[in-house]
Write an enzyme that holds these catalytic residues in place. Sequence first.
Site, short mmCIF file in Angstrom:
data_model
loop_
_atom_site.label_atom_id
_atom_site.label_comp_id
_atom_site.label_asym_id
_atom_site.label_seq_id
_atom_site.Cartn_x
_atom_site.Cartn_y
_atom_site.Cartn_z
N LYS A 281 -50.53 -10.94 8.09
CA LYS A 281 -49.63 -9.98 7.44
C LYS A 281 -50.32 -9.14 6.36
O LYS A 281 -51.41 -9.47 5.89
CB LYS A 281 -48.40 -10.71 6.89
N ARG A 316 -45.44 -19.90 12.02
CA ARG A 316 -45.40 -18.89 13.09
C ARG A 316 -46.72 -18.12 13.06
O ARG A 316 -47.00 -17.44 12.07
CB ARG A 316 -44.20 -17.97 12.83
N1 HH2 Z 1 -42.40 -11.93 11.18
C1 HH2 Z 1 -42.42 -10.96 12.13
C2 HH2 Z 1 -41.52 -10.99 13.20
N2 HH2 Z 1 -40.63 -11.99 13.31
N3 HH2 Z 1 -39.69 -14.00 12.50
C3 HH2 Z 1 -39.63 -14.97 11.57
N4 HH2 Z 1 -38.74 -15.96 11.67
N5 HH2 Z 1 -40.49 -14.98 10.50
C4 HH2 Z 1 -41.42 -14.00 10.32
O1 HH2 Z 1 -42.18 -14.06 9.31
C5 HH2 Z 1 -41.49 -12.94 11.29
C6 HH2 Z 1 -40.59 -12.98 12.38
C7 HH2 Z 1 -43.42 -9.85 12.03
O2 HH2 Z 1 -44.63 -10.19 12.61
P1 HH2 Z 1 -45.08 -9.86 14.11
O3 HH2 Z 1 -44.12 -10.42 15.10
O4 HH2 Z 1 -46.46 -10.34 14.26
O5 HH2 Z 1 -45.14 -8.29 14.18
P2 HH2 Z 1 -44.13 -7.16 14.68
O6 HH2 Z 1 -42.86 -7.26 13.93
O7 HH2 Z 1 -44.87 -5.87 14.38
O8 HH2 Z 1 -43.89 -7.35 16.15
#
Ligand code: HH2
Length: 338
Positions: A281, A316
């Site tokens: 992040k 995660r």
């Molecule tokens: N972070 C992201 C998406 N979903 N869900 C939970 N429960 N907690 C989190 O910290 C979280 C989440 C964002 O990260 P990522 O899926 O890698 O990226 P993007 O939103 O660009 O797909």
Amino acid sequence: MEEVEKAYYRPMPCDPAAAGALRLAGGGLHFASAERITRRGRRIVPAGDIPPDKLARLTAPRPRLCGLDLARPRLMGILNVTPDSFSDGGLHVRPEDALARAEAMRAEGADLIDIGGESTRPGAEDVPEAEELRRTIPVIRALRAAGFAAPISIDTRKASVARAAAEAGADLFNDVSALTFDAESLAFARASGLPVILMHAQGDPKTMQADPRYEDVLLDVYDWLEARIAACEAAGIPRARLMVDPGIGFGKTLAHNLALIRGLSLFHGLGCPVLLGVSRKGFIGALTGVREAGQRLGGSVAAGLAGLDQGAQILRVHDVGVTKQAIDVWLALNEGRT
Ligand code: HH2
């Protein structure tokens, strides 16, 4: 009459042999004292001074999640089937690529897989329902058709997507809006019986990083999650089906993110398993100057282990194998505690 100020108790993990040590959430960590926090100040108190109802929430073993014992840390592997996620966008859009990635994460030690069809990175636009369905459902179907046995969670803010995902074989509803984005979500979550991850966010992805503000980020996020749990219970979703997540990077400055990770064990007071998502992040980039999200592995592991030190039950992550290696070493070093 003078108003009684709300007190929060943050368990402080310690050596299991410490006098009066209690198990944190039925897991491997122990605590014998807690930080008693109010909006006016903090002081350390013995665990015996925590009110019995609050102590019961802090110590009660958490129910199994889709068959997973949460007494030891679990790994959720991230599978974004989006063209634009901040670090793995565009890599797993074809179902066969997504399937291979899920199998690889499973082999590396993922306990469950989180599939998302909408990027919620700062500045992201909403994705229409039909498009989100088109991205996610064939992948879940393909995984189940191939005999993929691990639990699958669907990362969505839309009840219709969660419903279709559940029909295709998803086991968990991961909602970064904590069932606030879609008016149908509470009812769907109740009727489906799926476990739900309630994540805190301030604002929506488009604008959330504009100028996030809190009176006290740790306590404000705690209160918000507590209110969401109350809303779920009022809608007929038992607490035993809920998990909480402070939502690192969702409407938070660097200082906010650090305060939430440092104080993470406070959230055990909500009586639900705690999930932490720090992988790759932006705050890691802000701290280290590493601009490329895929190069933030060291910072991701360090922040993840800091979460485990506070008793987080689920991490995660994008980089499953390396994080699993770090967890195995962490577990060995904490032997007798886990
Ligand atoms: N972070 C992201 C998406 N979903 N869900 C939970 N429960 N907690 C989190 O910290 C979280 C989440 C964002 O990260 P990522 O899926 O890698 O990226 P993007 O939103 O660009 O797909």
